[in-house]
Each structure stands twice: as structure tokens, then as C-alpha cells.
Design an enzyme around this catalytic site. Structure first.
Site, PDB file in Angstrom:
ATOM      1  N   GLU A 123      13.033  34.323  21.364  1.00  0.00           N
ATOM      2  CA  GLU A 123      13.467  35.343  22.127  1.00  0.00           C
ATOM      3  C   GLU A 123      13.622  35.027  23.546  1.00  0.00           C
ATOM      4  O   GLU A 123      12.517  34.984  23.998  1.00  0.00           O
ATOM      5  CB  GLU A 123      13.037  36.850  21.857  1.00  0.00           C
ATOM      6  CG  GLU A 123      12.911  37.236  20.307  1.00  0.00           C
ATOM      7  CD  GLU A 123      11.863  38.463  20.128  1.00  0.00           C
ATOM      8  OE1 GLU A 123      11.135  38.948  20.941  1.00  0.00           O
ATOM      9  OE2 GLU A 123      11.954  38.947  18.898  1.00  0.00           O
ATOM     10  N   LYS A 125      12.917  35.317  27.285  1.00  0.00           N
ATOM     11  CA  LYS A 125      12.042  36.498  27.850  1.00  0.00           C
ATOM     12  C   LYS A 125      12.692  37.158  29.064  1.00  0.00           C
ATOM     13  O   LYS A 125      13.015  36.634  29.994  1.00  0.00           O
ATOM     14  CB  LYS A 125      10.807  35.682  28.312  1.00  0.00           C
ATOM     15  CG  LYS A 125       9.755  36.712  28.808  1.00  0.00           C
ATOM     16  CD  LYS A 125       8.535  35.834  28.816  1.00  0.00           C
ATOM     17  CE  LYS A 125       7.113  36.902  29.543  1.00  0.00           C
ATOM     18  NZ  LYS A 125       7.534  37.262  30.687  1.00  0.00           N
ATOM     19  N   ASP A 127      13.309  39.264  32.235  1.00  0.00           N
ATOM     20  CA  ASP A 127      12.509  39.727  33.294  1.00  0.00           C
ATOM     21  C   ASP A 127      12.712  41.243  33.546  1.00  0.00           C
ATOM     22  O   ASP A 127      13.646  41.700  34.473  1.00  0.00           O
ATOM     23  CB  ASP A 127      13.022  39.079  34.727  1.00  0.00           C
ATOM     24  CG  ASP A 127      11.779  38.464  35.314  1.00  0.00           C
ATOM     25  OD1 ASP A 127      10.542  38.667  34.897  1.00  0.00           O
ATOM     26  OD2 ASP A 127      11.907  37.769  36.140  1.00  0.00           O
ATOM     27  N   TYR A 234      12.602  44.657  20.946  1.00  0.00           N
ATOM     28  CA  TYR A 234      12.006  43.464  20.437  1.00  0.00           C
ATOM     29  C   TYR A 234      10.666  43.471  19.730  1.00  0.00           C
ATOM     30  O   TYR A 234      10.232  42.428  19.183  1.00  0.00           O
ATOM     31  CB  TYR A 234      12.095  42.105  21.386  1.00  0.00           C
ATOM     32  CG  TYR A 234      11.193  42.606  22.435  1.00  0.00           C
ATOM     33  CD1 TYR A 234      10.006  42.782  22.503  1.00  0.00           C
ATOM     34  CD2 TYR A 234      11.926  42.636  23.861  1.00  0.00           C
ATOM     35  CE1 TYR A 234       9.191  43.249  23.725  1.00  0.00           C
ATOM     36  CE2 TYR A 234      11.318  43.103  25.046  1.00  0.00           C
ATOM     37  CZ  TYR A 234       9.803  43.121  24.940  1.00  0.00           C
ATOM     38  OH  TYR A 234       9.134  43.562  25.972  1.00  0.00           O
ATOM     39  N   LYS A 322       7.051  29.330  29.624  1.00  0.00           N
ATOM     40  CA  LYS A 322       8.025  29.691  30.715  1.00  0.00           C
ATOM     41  C   LYS A 322       8.544  28.573  31.254  1.00  0.00           C
ATOM     42  O   LYS A 322       8.160  27.430  31.169  1.00  0.00           O
ATOM     43  CB  LYS A 322       6.866  29.998  31.883  1.00  0.00           C
ATOM     44  CG  LYS A 322       6.015  31.671  31.500  1.00  0.00           C
ATOM     45  CD  LYS A 322       6.789  32.425  32.000  1.00  0.00           C
ATOM     46  CE  LYS A 322       6.041  33.926  32.324  1.00  0.00           C
ATOM     47  NZ  LYS A 322       5.282  34.007  33.387  1.00  0.00           N
ATOM     48  N   CYS A 416      10.634  42.974  70.991  1.00  0.00           N
ATOM     49  CA  CYS A 416      11.669  43.347  69.796  1.00  0.00           C
ATOM     50  C   CYS A 416      12.922  42.411  70.309  1.00  0.00           C
ATOM     51  O   CYS A 416      13.292  42.435  71.154  1.00  0.00           O
ATOM     52  CB  CYS A 416      12.112  44.460  69.563  1.00  0.00           C
ATOM     53  SG  CYS A 416      13.437  45.108  68.746  1.00  0.00           S
ATOM     54  N   CYS A 419      16.175  44.641  71.266  1.00  0.00           N
ATOM     55  CA  CYS A 419      16.008  45.611  72.435  1.00  0.00           C
ATOM     56  C   CYS A 419      15.027  45.203  73.283  1.00  0.00           C
ATOM     57  O   CYS A 419      15.240  45.858  74.489  1.00  0.00           O
ATOM     58  CB  CYS A 419      15.800  46.983  72.145  1.00  0.00           C
ATOM     59  SG  CYS A 419      14.186  47.406  71.540  1.00  0.00           S
ATOM     60  N   CYS A 434       8.661  47.567  66.419  1.00  0.00           N
ATOM     61  CA  CYS A 434       9.139  47.680  67.783  1.00  0.00           C
ATOM     62  C   CYS A 434       8.919  49.207  68.067  1.00  0.00           C
ATOM     63  O   CYS A 434       8.822  50.130  67.155  1.00  0.00           O
ATOM     64  CB  CYS A 434      10.692  47.384  67.631  1.00  0.00           C
ATOM     65  SG  CYS A 434      11.718  48.312  68.960  1.00  0.00           S
ATOM     66  N   CYS A 440      16.217  51.125  70.498  1.00  0.00           N
ATOM     67  CA  CYS A 440      16.469  50.052  69.788  1.00  0.00           C
ATOM     68  C   CYS A 440      17.712  50.150  68.918  1.00  0.00           C
ATOM     69  O   CYS A 440      18.112  50.891  68.122  1.00  0.00           O
ATOM     70  CB  CYS A 440      15.235  49.881  68.905  1.00  0.00           C
ATOM     71  SG  CYS A 440      15.484  48.101  68.034  1.00  0.00           S
TER      72      CYS A 440
HETATM   73 ZN   LIG Z   1      13.628  47.136  69.003  1.00  0.00          ZN
END
Ligand SMILES: [Zn+2]
Length: 687
Positions: A123, A125, A127, A234, A322, A416, A419, A434, A440
Site C-alpha cells: 500500500e 504510504k 503522508d 487500511y 521509504k 529590519c 523598514c 522587527c 514597518c
Molecule cells: Zn520592519
């Protein structure tokens, strides 16, 4: 990673390493299972587990009581009731190549004393998120996540919203049966969901599996109902009567009952067919509508399954083979810092585009500052990239032999990039942020939405959508601009979805909020860790906007009296004081604050019955053990009478109430000449 080969470890090194692995695996289990925010790829996680197992195999005497080998994933946490599985939900051992699969088959045959080939069911697998569904007399009654394998979270209500889950089994069924399956989100649904999340400014999921887990584990069931969850069944847990003799027949029963069973599942006549199937799936993988990370092979005969039983946390009759992680090598051109809507600075690697497992990758996440330092990733480096079921590719390691001469370690910026404000990282946190929240551009929309929200300025008719719309028009650079919107009333009235009446109402709602209580004003600024209750504490303590502003500016100096006073306000403390200081240390924030205040009338905070009490406006400290009242009771009474209660004694303290066994605070009061009184004297005073 530079790890010592297991064979070369000394016993002491092995013990230290097992301790580290136990800690790390627990951490990643929690990030993955409980918080739905994995920090490393599945392949990296598997590598940790395999190393742990290899060391344990060589040093069995060192196996720890909390060994990760004895646990599956994370225990359930908060929000949902716990539900015990009648039959534990175990996890599977992994094989990573044909030799390991062959060894698995040989082990099973040795155990059974058998030479003839085994029949398997293969089967793909998925995720996703494993769940257990209980049916009584054919009716769905309960559903739980896997949790720690023994106990999961009760997500019955959420599961009921899923269309692919039969509420009733069609056809005869046992009195009670537990059916196991995987809840998942298809790749297409995942992309659409993330797009919608991003548009709404909500959390974006790292991969379909986390999206599925995050969607199912919603306390608000209406959120789950809106998510595109799919289900493949399953396996089985408890059953009051046998329903099949082989796993293959069991899958057919599931289909008859109304479940979706993965149509790619196949019965294989012998173990030699497994390798061909594995290759077939590896090729089909990228074209499937959902993510798979391998194939599960189960011995078909349920009688043999019973004989084989379990070892530790895994059955002897099944294995997950896997796929190898999809890796590629490329050059890192640049490390770009993105600023999130909450001000978090996230490093992103810009790469020479490269094909990884059929997907062209030009960008990879670097998580955070520590991660870059740990892997010593530098601009110009050749890096190993990996996609392992994850949609966002990761940088696994650096090929140091190919590092250009004169390369320098990456220095994470402390301003930042959006800004220019200071970006700070509080002790103990991994994320740098920031501090220019109000100015900002990366954070502006988020802040404005917070600013007009109900507990803040509570402006009617200004929702998230409208803020975004006006922001896009270039009308809103900062919060002060909100109060200039009435000047655009005529223009707003002509916009789609608006009219004269609604535009007028909006102007009125905005104008009505030009007068605002100090605590709401403080809360609206969106300073980190300043929620409604802390804003109230600050307003009550400082009384007026002008006083608060002056004191906060002075408090930006570490060690100043004002900083100490701020940190000693009960409920504030040094950490929050630091956040406030960071905010006021940024000139742009103060400018924005002043521009905003100029538009407003900010009302002073007034204490209730305070005006004519003998302790109104006084700063009081309690120390020692009080005998006729509890500390919170004493504090509440003092505050109701207009006093400020702080935790430490300074020259600004007016009264120190000294209880039994008082220590340094009483001494300090005497030294500073602050008035002290006994508990009895205090009671007389406030009576
Ligand atoms: Zn900023």
C-alpha cells in the site's frame, strides 16, 4: 553533520550522545505531532532515530528509560479529550533499501520457521494523519488521532464533518470494530488552502501532512468542516468478530462498507515482486495527486500476522519501505531576509535553480539565525538540497570542499530589511523581530487590523477586508491615517460596495473613537506581550498618556529608576519591560505614536473609589507573610483604593507593609527612609 561513527564511540561518548538524541527526538516529536510545525525534514528525523538505534544496538547496557525507541510520536496535549485505543496504534519499522527489505522478510520467515515465499499486500504510504474510527453496530461513534499510540485525541466531532467518512457502514458489520486510516489533503487542495491562508494573513502550512493535521485538530469544528480532508482506510484494531482471513480481503470489506481504499494497493505473490512495485511507485510518485513517502508491505495472511506479533513498538509482519530523500546540489546565491506580518525575520536561501525530484527549486528555507550558524551556511556555498515529502525544500548541509576562498560567515542583520528599525531577539527565543511595528510596511496591515479591533479602537465598519482595500489604495501608511479617512468620505461613497450612507457611517464611527481611554490606546499599539490586561495595568499605574510616554522613554535606559519601576509593576516584570523599552527605543515608533496622539483625546485612567482614599496615588509594597489576608486580596484592595502596588522597594515607594518574616525589602525601606507599617496598621488605614 560531523558525527563520530558509531563504531568509534567510547562508552562515555555513547551515553552522552544517547542523552542528546533522546532530548532532540522528543523535541522534534513534539514539534511534529503536537504543534504540527516540524523543524527538520522526515529524512533528517529518520537519521536521528537510526543513529539512536545503532548506538543502542552497540551499547545495550546504556539504553535509557526514556529511549525514543520505546515511544511513538507525541502524547496528546490540551484542547481535546483523551481517548484510549482498544488496540494500540503502533508505528512501523522502516526499510531504506532492498537489502533491508530482504532482511525483514528473512526475519519473519525465521520466526515462522518457514521457507516458502510470503504473500504481501503493498500500500502506498500516504503522508497524512493516522486516525482510529470506532463503529458500533455499523454506526460511527468515536474517532481519535493516534497520539502516543495508546491514547489519542478525541476528534469525533471534527471527523463527522468529513464527507469521505461513512457515518454508517453499508452491509453487515461486527457489533464493534475499530477501523484505522489516514486523513490527508491532496496536493492541489493543499496549494489552494495555503493560498487562501496567505490571503487571509493566516498560518501557511509547511506541507500537506501538517495541513491535514492542523485542519483535523481544530477546536472550532466549523474550520475543519471547511477544509478539504480526504481519507483512505487500511487497517483494523479491535473487532468483536473476525471479518476476513487475509489483509487483502479486509481491504475489500472496507470498500464494501463504503470506505475509500487506495486503488494503487496491490497483492504481491512473493517478496521478489516488492522491489518492482517499489520502483513503479517511485516513478509514479510525482504524478500522484497526494504525497507518498514510501510503500507499506504487510504480510497478507492474518493468521501469520497474529503468530508474528510485535516487537517493541512495531509489528513483525509489516514494514514501511521509504523512498530515498530527493536531493540535489546547487549554489546558494544570496540569503534574503523576509519580514513576516508579525515582524519575524526569516532567512530564505536564493539558489541557482535546480531540479530536485522533478520540481524546479530556486529557494529554500533556512528557518532561523541559529540554523544558519549551526550549518555554517554562507553566500556562495555549494549546498545539498532536499525535498522529502516536504513542499518547502531544505538545505541539508554545505559541501565545504567547494567553498569559495575568502568566504565569510553569514551575519544575521540586526535591523529590519523592510523598514530599517532595530530587530531584536529576546533571550531564550529563536526568532529575531522587527521592533518598528507601527511603521514597518511588512507589518502595517496586520497592525492596522489589530488597531481597529474590538478590544482596541473598536471602529465599526472597518474590517480586515476594508483595511486591506484602503491600504492597497495607498491611504493608510500608519494608524493616524485612519482618522483622516473621513476626509475621503465622498470618494469612499463612490467605491464598489459602498454608498453615501455606509461612507457616512464609517466617518461617524471613526470620529466617535477620537476620544479613547488610555488602556485601549496602549493595547491598540500592538506592542509585543502587551495584551488587554497588561495595557490596563500600565494605564492604571501611569495614569495619563503624557506621563506614560515620558516614563517609557526614560525606561529605555537599562538600570534607570523608570526601568526598574516598570519591571516591578506586579504583572509586568522585566521581560515585558524589555519589550516596552525596545518599542520606545525605536525613534520611528515614537514619531508614529506622537502623530497618532495628535489626532486623539486620550482619557486618563481613573481608579474607582480612589479619589478621597488615604492611599490614592501612593506606591505600596507588601513584604513578608500576611496573616489576616492573602497577598492578592491585599493587593486588590490597595488598587481599588487608588494605590499602585509594586514588588520592589525604591525611593519612589510610599508605604511598605511589613508582614511576618520580612527580609531585605523591610531593611531597604528603613535604609531609604520609606514609611513602614504593620499589617494591623495597614488594616486600620484602609478600613
Ligand atoms: Zn520592519
Amino acid at each position: 553533520m560531523n558525527e563520530t561513527l558509531v563504531d568509534a564511540l567510547t562508552e562515555a561518548e555513547a551515553a552522552a550522545e544517547l542523552a542528546r538524541l533522546a532530548r532532540e527526538i522528543t523535541h522534534h516529536d513534539k514539534a511534529y505531532h503536537t504543534l504540527d510545525t516540524p523543524e527538520i525534514s522526515d529524512a533528517e528525523y529518520d537519521a536521528l532515530r537510526r543513529r539512536n538505534a545503532a548506538i543502542e544496538a552497540r551499547f545495550p547496557a546504556l539504553i535509557r528509560a526514556d529511549s525514543p525507541s520505546n515511544r511513538i510520536g507525541g502524547a496528546p496535549e490540551s484542547g481535546f479529550a483523551k481517548l484510549r485505543h482498544r488496540v494500540p496504534m503502533l508505528s512501523l519499522d522502516n526499510a531504506f533499501d532492498a537489502a533491508e527489505f530482504v532482511e525483514f522478510c528473512a526475519r519473519a520467515k525465521r520466526f515462522l520457521g518457514r521457507t516458502e515465499p510470503l504473500t504481501f499486500v503493498a500500500e502506498p504510504k500516504i503522508d497524512g494523519l493516522s486516525i482510529s474510527l470506532t463503529y458500533e453496530h455499523g454506526h460511527f461513534v468515536r474517532g481519535a488521532t493516534r497520539g502516543d499510540g495508546t491514547e489519542g485525541e478525541d476528534v469525533t466531532t471534527n471527523l463527522r464533518t468529513m464527507k469521505s467518512l461513512p457515518q454508517r457502514l453499508s452491509g453487515p458489520a461486527p457489533a464493534l470494530i475499530e477501523i484505522r486510516g489516514e486523513v490527508f489533503i491532496t496536493k492541489a487542495d493543499f496549494l489552494a488552502l495555503n493560498q487562501a491562508q496567505a490571503l487571509a494573513g493566516s498560518k501557511v502550512f509547511a506541507n500537506p501532512r501538517n495541513a491535514a493535521a492542523g485542519s483535523l485538530r481544530q477546536l472550532d469544528v466549523s474550520v475543519t468542516a471547511g477544509r478539504p480532508l480526504s481519507l483512505f482506510a487500511y487497517a483494523q484494531g479491535e473487532s468483536t468478530e473476525p471479518v476476513a482471513n487475509t489483509h487483502w480481503d479486509y481491504l475489500l470489506r472496507l470498500r464494501d462498507w463504503g470506505f475509500e481504499v487506495n486503488p494503487l494497493s496491490r497483492r504481491l505473490g512473493n517478496e521478489a515482486d516488492a522491489e518492482a512495485f517499489q520502483n513503479e511507485m517511485a516513478l509514479a510518485r510525482s504524478g500522484l495527486g497526494y504525497d507518498i513517502d514510501g510503500v507499506v508491505y504487510k504480510i497478507d495472511d492474518l493468521g501469520l500476522q497474529r503468530r508474528l506479533g510485535f516487537v517493541g513498538r512495531a509489528p513483525r509482519w509489516a514494514i514501511a519501505w521509504k523512498f530515498p530523500a530527493e536531493q540535489a546540489t546547487t549554489v546558494l546565491r544570496e540569503i534574503r531576509i523576509q519580514v513576516g506580518r508579525t515582524g519575524a525575520l526569516t532567512p530564505v536561501a536564493e539558489l541557482e535553480p535546480v531540479n530536485v525530484g522533478g520540481v524546479l527549486v530556486a529557494r529554500a528555507t533556512l528557518h532561523n539565525e541559529d540554523e544558519i550558524a549551526r550549518k555554517d551556511v554562507r553566500v556562495g556555498d555549494t549546498v545539498v538540497l532536499q525535498r522529502a515529502g516536504d513542499v518547502i525544500p531544505q538545505i541539508v548541509s554545505v559541501v565545504t570542499e567547494r567553498r569559495p576562498a575568502h568566504s565569510v560567515p553569514f551575519v544575521f542583520p540586526d535591523t529590519c530589511p523592510a523598514c530599517g528599525s532595530h530587530a531584536v531577539r529576546p533571550p531564550g527565543e529563536v526568532v529575531r523581530r522587527c521592533t518598528g511595528g507601527l511603521t514597518c510596511p511588512a507589518q502595517r496591515v496586520e497592525r492596522l487590523i489589530h488597531f481597529v479591533s474590538r478590544p482596541a479602537f473598536d471602529i465599526d465598519g472597518l474590517g480586515e477586508k476594508t483595511i486591506q482595500e484602503f491600504y492597497n489604495e495607498g491611504w493608510l501608511h500608519g494608524p493616524a491615517d485612519l482618522f483622516r479617512l473621513p476626509q475621503r468620505e465622498a470618494e469612499i461613497a463612490t467605491r464598489e460596495g459602498w454608498g453615501r450612507v455606509s461612507a457616512r457611517n464609517l466617518s461617524r464611527a471613526i470620529t466617535a473613537r477620537r476620544t479613547v481611554p488610555l488602556d485601549r490606546f496602549i493595547f491598540a499599539l500592538g506592542i509585543r506581550r502587551i495584551g488587554e490586561s497588561n495595557a490596563k495595568l500600565l494605564a492604571r499605574h501611569y495614569g495619563s498618556f503624557a506621563n506614560w510616554r515620558t516614563q517609557m522613554l526614560a525606561a529605555t535606559t537599562v538600570g534607570s529608576d523608570e526601568r526598574l519601576e516598570l519591571g516591578s509593576i506586579t504583572g509586568i516584570g522585566p521581560t515585558i519591560a524589555e519589550e516596552l523599552a525596545d518599542f520606545f527605543a525605536e525613534r520611528r515608533n515614537v514619531d508614529t505614536l506622537d502623530e497618532l496622539a495628535a489626532e486623539l483625546t486620550i482619557q486618563d485612567a481613573v481608579a474607582a473609589e480612589a479619589a478621597d482614599s488615604p492611599i490614592a496615588g501612593k506606591t505600596v509594597v507588601f513584604t513578608g507573610t500576611l496573616e489576616t489576608m492573602t497577598r492578592p486580596e491585599a493587593k486588590a484592595r490597595a488598587e481599588a483604593l487608588g494605590a499602585k502596588v509594586t514588588d520592589s522597594v525604591s525611593k519612589k515607594t510610599d508605604i511598605v507593609v511589613v508582614g511576618a518574616d520580612a527580609g531585605s525589602k523591610a531593611r531597604k525601606a528603613t535604609e531609604l527612609g520609606v514609611r513602614t507599617m504593620t499589617e494591623a496598621e495597614w488594616r486600620d488605614l484602609v478600613a
